[in-house]
Enzyme design. Structure first.
Site, short mmCIF file in Angstrom:
data_model
loop_
_atom_site.label_atom_id
_atom_site.label_comp_id
_atom_site.label_asym_id
_atom_site.label_seq_id
_atom_site.Cartn_x
_atom_site.Cartn_y
_atom_site.Cartn_z
N HIS A 229 0.84 -1.20 0.00
CA HIS A 229 0.00 0.00 0.00
C HIS A 229 0.88 1.25 0.00
O HIS A 229 0.60 2.21 -0.71
CB HIS A 229 -0.91 0.02 1.24
CG HIS A 229 -1.93 -1.08 1.22
ND1 HIS A 229 -3.28 -0.84 1.22
CD2 HIS A 229 -1.80 -2.44 1.22
CE1 HIS A 229 -3.94 -2.00 1.20
NE2 HIS A 229 -3.05 -2.98 1.23
N ASP A 340 -6.51 5.12 2.45
CA ASP A 340 -6.70 3.71 2.15
C ASP A 340 -8.12 3.29 2.52
O ASP A 340 -8.66 3.75 3.53
CB ASP A 340 -5.69 2.89 2.97
CG ASP A 340 -5.41 1.55 2.34
OD1 ASP A 340 -6.27 0.66 2.43
OD2 ASP A 340 -4.32 1.39 1.76
#
Length: 459
Positions: A229, A340
């Site tokens: 990520h 996120d």
């Protein structure tokens, strides 16, 4: 307006046919390209005019809402709600005040100028700077334009020629234009091929007029604590900075910031001055994790759940970081937060600070949508078959329980993984939209499905 109809965009044009018509044309284009439902708001007589115009070219995705308006209460002739046949000395323009309204509601705000780029930029610079009042010559240059672009007082209407900053026209235009410049951006009714110089100079002019904001943070990013990520978020930050020049802050826990900093210093010298890093305090021991554990690297799978459930502890320090940025920027918030999907709680933080919020899925569209639908619906728990369909996908798309990890196979909605995933993913879908790391040609089905939730792709 139908009460059960979800509105995606609200438009409010100036009360003049030269503004109403381009706004209606823009609404049609946006609806045809995106399917978004759009509400155009105006006074009753202008809504009546727009309704009649729309009947000639029906567009089901456009609705109207009337705002009460009494012309007599503003020194106007009876039933006067637009500039049509109105003497020039009674015209008002520009709705810069909508920036404050949008901010108070946590809604994204754009200004749409119905004219071309060159004329818009000149008009804005003239009113904000009144350069003709700063010289004894009848010719003058204009801030934001090259010196070779000379203007003459004979080009100006008498209201502008006589303006000195204290007159009624200046007092209206200067705050409204200044407020409009604080919107996320401007849409301009033009084409690159027609006036490329003017568009480039327009961007330059905004930098000149807002020079004190050149170093301000425009975007704050918050990736999940995993290399899979962190790396895509950093790549996205580089792309945005390269294309826009925006300053970007990536926030994370200390060890992850250390990792990102080494990546920037080691490989991306040209980007590092536009990308800033901010540490959020985090103590792994407080969350049942091994010492100095701040990402999924080398973490046993049965402890990744602890890392996931630890993430809401970042909410308070992240909120403090945003307030600190806003304070340092003289009350100007960043344009948006990109976070996120595992950090759905960011939606509430963004709303409380009046900042636009976007979720960024670091994987492809098909996988992202499948993952979200699996956790939100747990369809494998609603059948005795090993095969099942997935809400949001065509019936022909069948999934098998053997494709699911044991945590998901055992999930029933009451376990820790379900409680975390369902809450965070649901909250993420409340963001303004989703960015997805993919391209149209690779997975049109996934993107088509995800776009129903307002998604944009990039690679």
């Amino acid at each position: 307006m139908a009460s059960d109809q979800q509105i995606d965009i609200v438009m409010i044009p100036m009360m003049a046919h030269g503004h109403l018509i381009p706004f209606l044309a823009l609404a049609k284009q946006i609806h045809h390209r995106t399917g978004f439902t759009i509400a155009i708001v105006n006074t009753p007589l202008n809504i009546q005019y727009l309704r009649s115009a729309l009947r000639q070219d029906p567009t089901p995705g456009i609705t109207f809402a009337e705002l009460p308006f009494n012309s007599a209460g503003h020194g106007l002739p009876p039933n006067t709600e637009s500039t049509e046949n109105l003497p020039l000395d009674l015209i008002d323009v520009f709705f810069g005040w909508t920036v404050d309204v949008a901010k108070s509601l946590g809604i994204f705000n754009f200004s749409f100028t119905t004219g071309g780029a060159y004329g818009t930029l000149a008009y804005v610079s003239l009113w904000l700077n009144l350069p003709h009042r700063q010289t004894d010559s009848e010719e003058f240059s204009l801030p934001g334009f090259p010196e070779r672009c000379r203007f003459h007082v004979s080009h100006l209407h008498r209201f502008l020629r006589n303006a000195d900053g204290t007159d009624i026209w200046s007092r209206f235009f200067q705050p409204q234009i200044s407020s409009s410049m604080q919107s996320f951006g401007w849409l301009c009714n033009t084409a690159e091929e027609i006036e490329p110089f003017e568009r480039a100079e327009g961007r330059l002019s905004k930098e000149v007029e807002m020079d004190s904001e050149n170093e301000q943070i425009k975007i704050v990013m918050l990736p999940f604590m995993a290399h899979g990520h962190l790396i895509p978020f950093l790549a996205l930050a580089k792309q945005i900075h390269l294309r826009t020049g925006f300053n970007i802050t990536i926030a994370n826990t200390p060890l992850n910031v250390q990792y990102l900093r080494s990546t920037l210093i080691g490989h991306d010298h040209q980007h590092r001055f536009g990308i800033h890093l901010a540490e959020l305090p985090f103590n792994s021991a407080d969350h049942g994790l091994p010492p100095n554990t701040e990402n999924t690297e080398n973490l046993p799978l049965d402890q990744i759940g602890n890392l996931l459930t630890s993430s809401p502890s970042l909410q308070t320090p992240f909120h403090r970081l945003l307030l600190d940025i806003i304070a340092k920027q003289g009350g100007n918030p960043p344009l948006c937060i990109i976070s996120d999907p595992f950090f759905g709680w960011v939606a509430d933080v963004a709303k409380s600070t009046g900042i636009l919020h976007i979720s960024f899925a670091t994987g492809g569209a098909y996988g992202t949508l499948a993952y979200a639908s699996l956790w939100l619906n747990l369809p494998h728990r609603q059948t005795h078959s090993d095969e099942f369909s997935l809400p949001g996908f065509p019936e022909r798309c069948r999934f098998h329980v053997s494709q699911l990890h044991e945590f998901m196979r055992k999930a029933d909605g009451s376990d820790p993984w379900s409680r975390f995933m369902q809450a965070q993913i649901s909250a993420s879908f409340k963001s303004f939209g989703w960015l997805c790391n993919t391209v149209e040609e690779i997975e049109p089905l996934g993107l088509e499905s995800l776009r129903k939730k307002k998604a944009w792709n990039f690679s």
